[in-house]
Write a protein that holds these residues in place. Sequence first.
Motif, PDB file in Angstrom:
ATOM      1  N   PRO A 199      -5.915  18.968   1.228  1.00  0.00           N
ATOM      2  CA  PRO A 199      -4.875  19.508   2.115  1.00  0.00           C
ATOM      3  C   PRO A 199      -4.068  18.386   2.766  1.00  0.00           C
ATOM      4  O   PRO A 199      -4.625  17.405   3.268  1.00  0.00           O
ATOM      5  CB  PRO A 199      -5.686  20.290   3.163  1.00  0.00           C
ATOM      6  N   GLY A 200      -2.744  18.534   2.733  1.00  0.00           N
ATOM      7  CA  GLY A 200      -1.854  17.536   3.310  1.00  0.00           C
ATOM      8  C   GLY A 200      -1.381  16.481   2.332  1.00  0.00           C
ATOM      9  O   GLY A 200      -0.400  15.781   2.602  1.00  0.00           O
ATOM     10  N   ALA A 201      -2.059  16.318   1.195  1.00  0.00           N
ATOM     11  CA  ALA A 201      -1.647  15.343   0.186  1.00  0.00           C
ATOM     12  C   ALA A 201      -0.585  15.957  -0.726  1.00  0.00           C
ATOM     13  O   ALA A 201      -0.443  17.186  -0.810  1.00  0.00           O
ATOM     14  CB  ALA A 201      -2.847  14.878  -0.626  1.00  0.00           C
ATOM     15  N   ARG A 202       0.165  15.099  -1.427  1.00  0.00           N
ATOM     16  CA  ARG A 202       1.223  15.561  -2.326  1.00  0.00           C
ATOM     17  C   ARG A 202       1.102  14.802  -3.650  1.00  0.00           C
ATOM     18  O   ARG A 202       0.974  13.567  -3.652  1.00  0.00           O
ATOM     19  CB  ARG A 202       2.604  15.330  -1.708  1.00  0.00           C
ATOM     20  N   ALA A 203       1.155  15.528  -4.761  1.00  0.00           N
ATOM     21  CA  ALA A 203       0.954  14.917  -6.077  1.00  0.00           C
ATOM     22  C   ALA A 203       2.165  15.152  -6.968  1.00  0.00           C
ATOM     23  O   ALA A 203       2.832  16.194  -6.884  1.00  0.00           O
ATOM     24  CB  ALA A 203      -0.295  15.507  -6.733  1.00  0.00           C
ATOM     25  N   ARG A 204       2.433  14.169  -7.834  1.00  0.00           N
ATOM     26  CA  ARG A 204       3.468  14.341  -8.858  1.00  0.00           C
ATOM     27  C   ARG A 204       3.108  13.518 -10.082  1.00  0.00           C
ATOM     28  O   ARG A 204       2.510  12.447  -9.970  1.00  0.00           O
ATOM     29  CB  ARG A 204       4.851  13.931  -8.336  1.00  0.00           C
ATOM     30  N   GLN A 205       3.465  14.045 -11.242  1.00  0.00           N
ATOM     31  CA  GLN A 205       3.264  13.341 -12.511  1.00  0.00           C
ATOM     32  C   GLN A 205       4.471  12.459 -12.758  1.00  0.00           C
ATOM     33  O   GLN A 205       5.613  12.927 -12.708  1.00  0.00           O
ATOM     34  CB  GLN A 205       3.122  14.370 -13.647  1.00  0.00           C
ATOM     35  N   ASP A 206       4.267  11.141 -13.016  1.00  0.00           N
ATOM     36  CA  ASP A 206       5.418  10.256 -13.209  1.00  0.00           C
ATOM     37  C   ASP A 206       5.683  10.012 -14.690  1.00  0.00           C
ATOM     38  O   ASP A 206       4.959  10.485 -15.568  1.00  0.00           O
ATOM     39  CB  ASP A 206       5.233   8.948 -12.438  1.00  0.00           C
ATOM     40  N   GLU A 207       6.751   9.263 -14.964  1.00  0.00           N
ATOM     41  CA  GLU A 207       7.161   8.991 -16.343  1.00  0.00           C
ATOM     42  C   GLU A 207       6.134   8.153 -17.093  1.00  0.00           C
ATOM     43  O   GLU A 207       6.078   8.178 -18.323  1.00  0.00           O
ATOM     44  CB  GLU A 207       8.519   8.267 -16.353  1.00  0.00           C
ATOM     45  N   GLY A 208       5.318   7.400 -16.363  1.00  0.00           N
ATOM     46  CA  GLY A 208       4.311   6.566 -17.020  1.00  0.00           C
ATOM     47  C   GLY A 208       3.063   7.328 -17.423  1.00  0.00           C
ATOM     48  O   GLY A 208       2.138   6.741 -17.988  1.00  0.00           O
ATOM     49  N   GLY A 209       3.034   8.635 -17.143  1.00  0.00           N
ATOM     50  CA  GLY A 209       1.877   9.446 -17.517  1.00  0.00           C
ATOM     51  C   GLY A 209       0.800   9.496 -16.465  1.00  0.00           C
ATOM     52  O   GLY A 209      -0.227  10.155 -16.655  1.00  0.00           O
ATOM     53  N   ASN A 210       0.999   8.814 -15.332  1.00  0.00           N
ATOM     54  CA  ASN A 210       0.016   8.823 -14.252  1.00  0.00           C
ATOM     55  C   ASN A 210       0.341   9.916 -13.237  1.00  0.00           C
ATOM     56  O   ASN A 210       1.512  10.258 -13.013  1.00  0.00           O
ATOM     57  CB  ASN A 210      -0.012   7.472 -13.533  1.00  0.00           C
ATOM     58  N   LEU A 211      -0.696  10.443 -12.624  1.00  0.00           N
ATOM     59  CA  LEU A 211      -0.526  11.367 -11.508  1.00  0.00           C
ATOM     60  C   LEU A 211      -0.606  10.542 -10.230  1.00  0.00           C
ATOM     61  O   LEU A 211      -1.620   9.894  -9.963  1.00  0.00           O
ATOM     62  CB  LEU A 211      -1.615  12.435 -11.529  1.00  0.00           C
ATOM     63  N   LEU A 212       0.461  10.561  -9.436  1.00  0.00           N
ATOM     64  CA  LEU A 212       0.528   9.808  -8.187  1.00  0.00           C
ATOM     65  C   LEU A 212       0.320  10.773  -7.029  1.00  0.00           C
ATOM     66  O   LEU A 212       1.056  11.761  -6.892  1.00  0.00           O
ATOM     67  CB  LEU A 212       1.873   9.099  -8.054  1.00  0.00           C
ATOM     68  N   ILE A 213      -0.669  10.500  -6.200  1.00  0.00           N
ATOM     69  CA  ILE A 213      -0.991  11.374  -5.074  1.00  0.00           C
ATOM     70  C   ILE A 213      -0.754  10.610  -3.777  1.00  0.00           C
ATOM     71  O   ILE A 213      -1.401   9.590  -3.517  1.00  0.00           O
ATOM     72  CB  ILE A 213      -2.448  11.866  -5.137  1.00  0.00           C
ATOM     73  N   LYS A 214       0.179  11.089  -2.986  1.00  0.00           N
ATOM     74  CA  LYS A 214       0.462  10.494  -1.675  1.00  0.00           C
ATOM     75  C   LYS A 214      -0.525  11.086  -0.681  1.00  0.00           C
ATOM     76  O   LYS A 214      -0.481  12.274  -0.355  1.00  0.00           O
ATOM     77  CB  LYS A 214       1.900  10.822  -1.263  1.00  0.00           C
ATOM     78  N   VAL A 215      -1.433  10.260  -0.208  1.00  0.00           N
ATOM     79  CA  VAL A 215      -2.499  10.728   0.671  1.00  0.00           C
ATOM     80  C   VAL A 215      -2.141  10.538   2.132  1.00  0.00           C
ATOM     81  O   VAL A 215      -2.416  11.392   2.978  1.00  0.00           O
ATOM     82  CB  VAL A 215      -3.818   9.982   0.350  1.00  0.00           C
ATOM     83  N   ILE A 216      -1.494   9.412   2.438  1.00  0.00           N
ATOM     84  CA  ILE A 216      -1.142   9.062   3.817  1.00  0.00           C
ATOM     85  C   ILE A 216       0.345   8.756   3.878  1.00  0.00           C
ATOM     86  O   ILE A 216       0.869   8.007   3.038  1.00  0.00           O
ATOM     87  CB  ILE A 216      -1.941   7.849   4.313  1.00  0.00           C
TER      88      ILE A 216
END
Length: 689
Positions: free
Chosen positions: A671-688
């Motif tokens: 809860p509160g985190a935000r995730a997105r799939q980038d062009e490099g194939g990695n899932l980036l999750i903004k936690v803070i």
Amino acid sequence: MGLVMQWHVGVDVGGTFTDFFAYEAESKLVRLYKRPSTPHNPAEAIVLGFDELCAEFKIDAEEVVAFAHGTTVATNALIQRRGAKVAMLTTKGFRDLLEIGRQMRPHMYSLQKGNPPALVPRDLVWEVDERITADGKVVRPVDRTWLADFKDKIEKNNVKAVAVGFIFSYLNSAHEREVAKAIAEACPELMVSLSSEVQPEFREYERLSTTVLNAYLQPVLKTYLDHLEREIAARAQQLEVGIYQSSGGLMSLSAARNFPVRTALSGPAAGAVGAMYAASASARRKIITVDMGGTSTDVALINTNELAISYERTVADFPVRMPSVDIHTVGAGGGSIAWVDLDGLLKVGPYSAGAVPGPACYGRGGAEATVTDANIFLGRLSDSGLLNGRMTLERGLAEKAISELADKLGLGAGQTALGIIGIVAANMVRAIRVISVECGHDPREYSLLAFGGAGPLHACEVARAIGIPEVIIPASPGILCAQGLLVSDQKEDFVRTLKITLGADSLAKISDELEQLEARAQVWFEREKIEADRRYLLARFDMRHKGQNFELPVTLPRRPAAEGILIDSIDMLVSAFHESHERSYGFHHAADPIEIVNLRVTCIGRRELAISDDGARADWAENAPYEIRPVIFDGSTYDTPIFDRQTLVTDVEIAGPAIITQLDTTIIVTPGARARQDEGGNLLIKVIG
């Protein structure tokens, strides 16, 4: 004319699963496969898995041209003390070197716990009357009286290998080679490890300990590798097999048979290389890696795409003087068992249920609550199971195990499950502090790259606890170690002990020693048939102020082998050492004399395999959950959307709480985190933030 397929396969053997990563370079096809490990014989899971991989994806085994393998056989043999019976020959007067060791207790605050018993019993140590001086000159030739009872004693005690370590043999190996020849004539079937070949550098205790470990492992690894080679050759005769080293590179089967101690930490090293490769796809150069499998978690810190290499490691309580990726390990895995200590408090690990019987939810006889059972109870893992449903999980058994543990603690089952998750996260945070805060690095400046089958389940909570703002989940996190095997370079290390004080007249001596090591490197390049444009050299200097007891590494940038290693001036080395001293200790003495103790040259055969994971993506994509189920976070229950990672739209954000599933892992977005799939194939999750 049809496309000629050339498959490259990496296989990593873990405590719970054996992972396969197959890549076809021309068509850019990626094929992933996991199967349960076979702890009684790791080769069994490899061979069965190879057959199953080929059958499931219709791969012709003859089309597999490269097979890279990270092995835990050496590590397990050391931990379980299942190596061969070993004898030892050393210089007269040094018979008790292994028992004496260093004047340090293994645990500062424990007066009872000592070092493990030496692997060589004292009655199987021969003292050889020989002497070479500190400048490499022979002052006393080898006295062959040791041979009198050698053969009889070896046969009577069923000795399979012998370690030979003489004082100053790192400067002159003639006496060790003479003794090895005599052993070959007396006992031709006996395996021999020479310290001048295993690790020819000063500090006799560490050098001899490493040589004994190598001899201890030789028969075990030979049996294992011979069996594996036969089985693989029966399926693909032209297949080139590479074995992974602790230093983060591949070596040949023959090198692995001769120097098995180099594989003692090979699995975790492959994961670090795979993590570095994945991070580069998203332009991240400073990462902390968390590799959480079934039995343990390995953490490493990577700065500017360079792996930290350590030369002083302890494996199963034995000192090993070999180059290895600097990794810290804790007993925190998906199979880690939760238990109640004598003080009535909940503990998690280091004991693990492993692959057999496994967590309670596996339904294989395990009855104790584990981290995996806690995740099932909280709704974070699906009842449909793992590996796209091929491996079922029984929620009822997990609930039973958690409830029984909760009764012992006097807590609710939900509180107990959350406590297990919190404790295992705290264990990982402590491990990260060891490699970051305690070494002067601020973890808030890094991204946390999580992989392994269980890493993405816990990454957000770990990152938030230590203040890391971003979590990176690579395309195939549960199989990243196997992928790392395929993108790793071939490597070989050469070392020479010098003890040269830096001064105006020392540049010529250093350059001469470098040329000799470069000549040895060229021989290795030719023997391994590495093309000229893939040959690189890396020079490292172990340096210290005169009077200091330990050295700091100073590394020069890697250069094409054709250009050679270039040192512009002594001032360049002095300046680099001062920077290293300042970084490590917070100060340096500009006027104090500096000496080079060891000169190291690493030969690198660069791999040109550029892996794209497009083959694992679906033909269509939409950020739409396929299920919504109740999941417990922070003591509250949330109706949480469940996504299939193959269907995620690039650069479209998903707000937590959310769960993202794929073949090899489950990803938690808290809860509160935000995730997105980038062009490099990695899932980036903004936690803070």
